[in-house]
Motif scaffolding. Structure first.
Motif, PDB file in Angstrom:
ATOM      1  N   MET A 182       0.813  -1.212   0.000  1.00 54.45           N
ATOM      2  CA  MET A 182       0.000   0.000   0.000  1.00 54.45           C
ATOM      3  C   MET A 182       0.848   1.265   0.000  1.00 54.45           C
ATOM      4  O   MET A 182       0.382   2.293  -0.452  1.00 54.45           O
ATOM      5  CB  MET A 182      -0.920   0.020   1.231  1.00 54.45           C
ATOM      6  CG  MET A 182      -2.080  -0.963   1.162  1.00 54.45           C
ATOM      7  SD  MET A 182      -3.198  -0.611  -0.172  1.00 54.45           S
ATOM      8  CE  MET A 182      -4.212   0.624   0.534  1.00 54.45           C
ATOM      9  N   LYS A 183       2.077   1.171   0.521  1.00 55.13           N
ATOM     10  CA  LYS A 183       2.886   2.382   0.615  1.00 55.13           C
ATOM     11  C   LYS A 183       3.319   2.904  -0.754  1.00 55.13           C
ATOM     12  O   LYS A 183       3.757   4.033  -0.876  1.00 55.13           O
ATOM     13  CB  LYS A 183       4.083   2.170   1.531  1.00 55.13           C
ATOM     14  CG  LYS A 183       5.155   1.288   0.985  1.00 55.13           C
ATOM     15  CD  LYS A 183       6.305   1.216   1.965  1.00 55.13           C
ATOM     16  CE  LYS A 183       7.474   0.470   1.356  1.00 55.13           C
ATOM     17  NZ  LYS A 183       8.650   0.560   2.177  1.00 55.13           N
ATOM     18  N   TYR A 184       3.203   2.081  -1.806  1.00 61.81           N
ATOM     19  CA  TYR A 184       3.570   2.507  -3.150  1.00 61.81           C
ATOM     20  C   TYR A 184       2.389   3.101  -3.921  1.00 61.81           C
ATOM     21  O   TYR A 184       2.580   3.638  -5.014  1.00 61.81           O
ATOM     22  CB  TYR A 184       4.161   1.336  -3.938  1.00 61.81           C
ATOM     23  CG  TYR A 184       5.420   0.807  -3.313  1.00 61.81           C
ATOM     24  CD1 TYR A 184       6.599   1.543  -3.352  1.00 61.81           C
ATOM     25  CD2 TYR A 184       5.433  -0.410  -2.658  1.00 61.81           C
ATOM     26  CE1 TYR A 184       7.763   1.074  -2.768  1.00 61.81           C
ATOM     27  CE2 TYR A 184       6.593  -0.890  -2.062  1.00 61.81           C
ATOM     28  CZ  TYR A 184       7.757  -0.143  -2.125  1.00 61.81           C
ATOM     29  OH  TYR A 184       8.900  -0.605  -1.542  1.00 61.81           O
ATOM     30  N   LEU A 185       1.192   3.005  -3.356  1.00 64.01           N
ATOM     31  CA  LEU A 185      -0.005   3.489  -4.048  1.00 64.01           C
ATOM     32  C   LEU A 185       0.056   4.981  -4.396  1.00 64.01           C
ATOM     33  O   LEU A 185      -0.254   5.352  -5.535  1.00 64.01           O
ATOM     34  CB  LEU A 185      -1.259   3.168  -3.218  1.00 64.01           C
ATOM     35  CG  LEU A 185      -2.589   3.576  -3.827  1.00 64.01           C
ATOM     36  CD1 LEU A 185      -2.805   2.888  -5.178  1.00 64.01           C
ATOM     37  CD2 LEU A 185      -3.724   3.236  -2.874  1.00 64.01           C
ATOM     38  N   PRO A 186       0.467   5.860  -3.479  1.00 63.06           N
ATOM     39  CA  PRO A 186       0.512   7.287  -3.849  1.00 63.06           C
ATOM     40  C   PRO A 186       1.441   7.563  -5.037  1.00 63.06           C
ATOM     41  O   PRO A 186       1.065   8.287  -5.961  1.00 63.06           O
ATOM     42  CB  PRO A 186       1.022   7.972  -2.574  1.00 63.06           C
ATOM     43  CG  PRO A 186       0.627   7.047  -1.474  1.00 63.06           C
ATOM     44  CD  PRO A 186       0.753   5.665  -2.049  1.00 63.06           C
ATOM     45  N   ASN A 187       2.629   6.961  -5.026  1.00 64.81           N
ATOM     46  CA  ASN A 187       3.550   7.174  -6.148  1.00 64.81           C
ATOM     47  C   ASN A 187       3.022   6.528  -7.427  1.00 64.81           C
ATOM     48  O   ASN A 187       3.243   7.051  -8.523  1.00 64.81           O
ATOM     49  CB  ASN A 187       4.942   6.649  -5.817  1.00 64.81           C
ATOM     50  CG  ASN A 187       5.676   7.559  -4.852  1.00 64.81           C
ATOM     51  OD1 ASN A 187       5.272   8.699  -4.624  1.00 64.81           O
ATOM     52  ND2 ASN A 187       6.739   7.058  -4.270  1.00 64.81           N
ATOM     53  N   ALA A 188       2.319   5.416  -7.302  1.00 69.30           N
ATOM     54  CA  ALA A 188       1.720   4.777  -8.475  1.00 69.30           C
ATOM     55  C   ALA A 188       0.661   5.698  -9.090  1.00 69.30           C
ATOM     56  O   ALA A 188       0.567   5.817 -10.326  1.00 69.30           O
ATOM     57  CB  ALA A 188       1.114   3.423  -8.104  1.00 69.30           C
ATOM     58  N   LEU A 189      -0.129   6.363  -8.251  1.00 69.05           N
ATOM     59  CA  LEU A 189      -1.126   7.313  -8.758  1.00 69.05           C
ATOM     60  C   LEU A 189      -0.448   8.490  -9.451  1.00 69.05           C
ATOM     61  O   LEU A 189      -0.921   8.973 -10.489  1.00 69.05           O
ATOM     62  CB  LEU A 189      -2.015   7.814  -7.621  1.00 69.05           C
ATOM     63  CG  LEU A 189      -3.056   6.831  -7.103  1.00 69.05           C
ATOM     64  CD1 LEU A 189      -3.710   7.370  -5.844  1.00 69.05           C
ATOM     65  CD2 LEU A 189      -4.100   6.553  -8.168  1.00 69.05           C
ATOM     66  N   THR A 190       0.645   8.948  -8.870  1.00 63.68           N
ATOM     67  CA  THR A 190       1.381  10.055  -9.469  1.00 63.68           C
ATOM     68  C   THR A 190       1.949   9.642 -10.824  1.00 63.68           C
ATOM     69  O   THR A 190       1.863  10.397 -11.799  1.00 63.68           O
ATOM     70  CB  THR A 190       2.512  10.513  -8.524  1.00 63.68           C
ATOM     71  OG1 THR A 190       1.940  10.851  -7.252  1.00 63.68           O
ATOM     72  CG2 THR A 190       3.227  11.723  -9.077  1.00 63.68           C
ATOM     73  N   LEU A 191       2.520   8.457 -10.890  1.00 60.82           N
ATOM     74  CA  LEU A 191       3.048   7.952 -12.166  1.00 60.82           C
ATOM     75  C   LEU A 191       1.936   7.758 -13.193  1.00 60.82           C
ATOM     76  O   LEU A 191       2.139   7.998 -14.388  1.00 60.82           O
ATOM     77  CB  LEU A 191       3.810   6.648 -11.949  1.00 60.82           C
ATOM     78  CG  LEU A 191       5.173   6.799 -11.258  1.00 60.82           C
ATOM     79  CD1 LEU A 191       5.735   5.436 -10.880  1.00 60.82           C
ATOM     80  CD2 LEU A 191       6.141   7.564 -12.132  1.00 60.82           C
ATOM     81  N   LEU A 192       0.758   7.337 -12.724  1.00 61.84           N
ATOM     82  CA  LEU A 192      -0.388   7.193 -13.626  1.00 61.84           C
ATOM     83  C   LEU A 192      -0.703   8.525 -14.301  1.00 61.84           C
ATOM     84  O   LEU A 192      -0.980   8.573 -15.498  1.00 61.84           O
ATOM     85  CB  LEU A 192      -1.615   6.684 -12.859  1.00 61.84           C
ATOM     86  CG  LEU A 192      -2.916   6.609 -13.653  1.00 61.84           C
ATOM     87  CD1 LEU A 192      -2.820   5.535 -14.737  1.00 61.84           C
ATOM     88  CD2 LEU A 192      -4.091   6.336 -12.720  1.00 61.84           C
ATOM     89  N   ARG A 193      -0.637   9.611 -13.531  1.00 58.79           N
ATOM     90  CA  ARG A 193      -0.906  10.935 -14.090  1.00 58.79           C
ATOM     91  C   ARG A 193       0.097  11.260 -15.198  1.00 58.79           C
ATOM     92  O   ARG A 193      -0.278  11.769 -16.251  1.00 58.79           O
ATOM     93  CB  ARG A 193      -0.879  12.002 -12.990  1.00 58.79           C
ATOM     94  CG  ARG A 193      -1.260  13.357 -13.471  1.00 58.79           C
ATOM     95  CD  ARG A 193      -1.642  14.325 -12.364  1.00 58.79           C
ATOM     96  NE  ARG A 193      -0.558  14.686 -11.479  1.00 58.79           N
ATOM     97  CZ  ARG A 193      -0.396  14.218 -10.243  1.00 58.79           C
ATOM     98  NH1 ARG A 193      -1.237  13.341  -9.748  1.00 58.79           N
ATOM     99  NH2 ARG A 193       0.599  14.618  -9.495  1.00 58.79           N
ATOM    100  N   ILE A 194       1.358  10.941 -14.980  1.00 53.66           N
ATOM    101  CA  ILE A 194       2.381  11.204 -16.002  1.00 53.66           C
ATOM    102  C   ILE A 194       2.102  10.354 -17.245  1.00 53.66           C
ATOM    103  O   ILE A 194       2.144  10.851 -18.376  1.00 53.66           O
ATOM    104  CB  ILE A 194       3.788  10.930 -15.440  1.00 53.66           C
ATOM    105  CG1 ILE A 194       4.118  11.954 -14.351  1.00 53.66           C
ATOM    106  CG2 ILE A 194       4.834  10.970 -16.551  1.00 53.66           C
ATOM    107  CD1 ILE A 194       5.388  11.656 -13.577  1.00 53.66           C
ATOM    108  N   VAL A 195       1.793   9.079 -17.039  1.00 57.50           N
ATOM    109  CA  VAL A 195       1.531   8.167 -18.163  1.00 57.50           C
ATOM    110  C   VAL A 195       0.302   8.627 -18.957  1.00 57.50           C
ATOM    111  O   VAL A 195       0.308   8.614 -20.194  1.00 57.50           O
ATOM    112  CB  VAL A 195       1.361   6.720 -17.656  1.00 57.50           C
ATOM    113  CG1 VAL A 195       0.828   5.805 -18.747  1.00 57.50           C
ATOM    114  CG2 VAL A 195       2.684   6.192 -17.121  1.00 57.50           C
TER     115      VAL A 195
END
Length: 175
Positions: free
Chosen positions: A1-14
């Motif tokens: 779960m601790k990677y979820l915020p960065n995954a959301l941020t990367l999703l925005r870039i993608v």
């Protein structure tokens, strides 16, 4: 779960990549655009809530915000048929923002993307602009530019006067 915020941020870039190729104001443009906006609202909240907020995530979020804003300027501004004076205003805001980055780098040896209340509010207004532009036209664009100018000037002042870089500073009047 601790990677979820960065995954959301990367999703925005993608998701910024297909936004470059979709017709502005189309249904699919708004779908991806809305997902990007929601990811922007959730990533910081979740990072704080999950106890995994940190400088690397803040820098990634700032890079994603910058990418998203650049894509929007590139795709939406030409589609809005804005007058030349508004283009100059947008260029002036960009110059102030780049000056803040330069000042932060010169003074603190790192890029200074500040998460002030004014920057957050300007980001929210910028996010709402494509939804409101068909209704309010040029008035909506000018209102966003006015607020973005004030936020950019505040950020530049903070970069110039702050002895220590604090990316999460609330603003000039909240210190």
């Amino acid at each position: 779960m601790k990677y979820l915020p960065n995954a959301l941020t990367l999703l925005r870039i993608v998701l910024c990549v297909p936004l470059l190729f979709l017709r502005p104001f189309s249904v699919w443009f708004f779908v991806l655009y809305t997902i990007c906006g929601i990811s922007d609202m959730l990533d910081g909240y979740l990072a704080r809530r999950l106890g995994c907020a940190g400088p690397a995530g803040a820098r990634l979020d700032s890079a994603a915000d910058f990418t998203f804003a650049a894509v929007l300027l590139f795709r939406l501004v030409p589609a809005m048929n804005l007058p030349v004076w508004l283009f100059w205003w947008i260029a002036g805001i960009a110059l102030i923002k780049f000056s803040s980055l330069a000042a932060g780098y010169v003074r603190h040896k790192q890029a200074a993307f500040l998460h002030t209340y004014a920057n957050k509010a300007a980001g929210l207004l910028l996010f709402c602009l494509p939804y409101g532009f068909p209704l309010w036209g040029l008035s909506a664009g000018a209102a966003v530019c006015l607020f973005a100018t004030l936020a950019a000037v505040e950020e530049l002042i903070l970069c110039l006067i702050s002895p220590v870089l604090n990316q999460d500073v609330k603003g000039l009047f909240f210190r």
